[in-house]
Design an enzyme around this catalytic site. Structure first.
Site, PDB file in Angstrom:
ATOM      1  N   ASP A   4       0.844  -1.198   0.000  1.00 45.62           N
ATOM      2  CA  ASP A   4       0.000   0.000   0.000  1.00 45.62           C
ATOM      3  C   ASP A   4       0.882   1.251   0.000  1.00 45.62           C
ATOM      4  OD1 ASP A   4      -2.406   1.448   0.027  1.00 45.62           O
ATOM      5  OD2 ASP A   4      -2.403   1.592   2.213  1.00 45.62           O
TER       6      ASP A   4
ATOM      7  N   ASN B 131       1.866   7.229   2.468  1.00 48.01           N
ATOM      8  CA  ASN B 131       2.405   6.305   3.465  1.00 48.01           C
ATOM      9  C   ASN B 131       3.926   6.389   3.602  1.00 48.01           C
ATOM     10  OD1 ASN B 131      -0.134   5.335   4.092  1.00 48.01           O
ATOM     11  ND2 ASN B 131      -0.054   3.765   2.525  1.00 48.01           N
TER      12      ASN B 131
ATOM     13  N   ASP C 227       2.256   2.960   8.028  1.00 55.32           N
ATOM     14  CA  ASP C 227       1.050   2.191   7.676  1.00 55.32           C
ATOM     15  C   ASP C 227       1.419   0.827   7.103  1.00 55.32           C
ATOM     16  OD1 ASP C 227      -0.488   4.286   8.577  1.00 55.32           O
ATOM     17  OD2 ASP C 227      -0.808   5.139   6.593  1.00 55.32           O
TER      18      ASP C 227
END
Length: 135
Positions: A73, A78, A90
């Protein structure tokens, strides 16, 4: 608990991530990244030296891969820009290379990072980056 384990494994692999301090009752306490204020996300503070920051980001991705993980992700949302250095955050969706979709996630992470840096004026070739990380 998964994010706690991922952070520990990433740190063992020399990836710049917050130090996980404690996990209890589905609450994760981790190191504060910043000085008096929290370090901004990459999307909110473009690095002065884009190429250097990009190279450090790719090195973190390679180290994460060597540790047997893919972020899954990763984007400018992030990654923190802490004193012109990337810090990955994250990590709850991070997965092992044994996951059948790990390569797909790696390609998506690379695409996200390359697209962001392309938008801010740094031309990079995704194909070369994927090879660099996974070899």
């Amino acid at each position: 608990q998964r994010e706690y384990r991922n952070l520990l494994k990433a740190r063992q692999g020399n990836v710049k991530v917050p130090v996980p301090i404690k996990f209890l009752n589905n609450v994760l306490v981790e190191e504060f990244i910043g000085d008096e204020e929290a370090a901004p996300k990459l999307k909110d503070l473009i690095p002065k030296n884009k190429k250097d920051f990009f190279n450090k980001t790719i090195k973190n991705m390679k180290n994460l891969y060597k540790a047997g993980l893919v972020h899954a992700d990763l984007s400018s949302f992030n990654i923190l820009n802490y004193k012109e250095n990337p810090v990955f955050i994250d990590m709850s969706q991070t997965t092992t290379l044994r996951n059948p979709r790990a390569e797909e996630f790696l390609i998506r992470d690379v695409k996200n990072i390359c697209n962001f840096f392309d938008k801010i004026g740094l031309k990079v070739k995704k194909e070369n980056i994927i090879k660099k990380i996974s070899k």
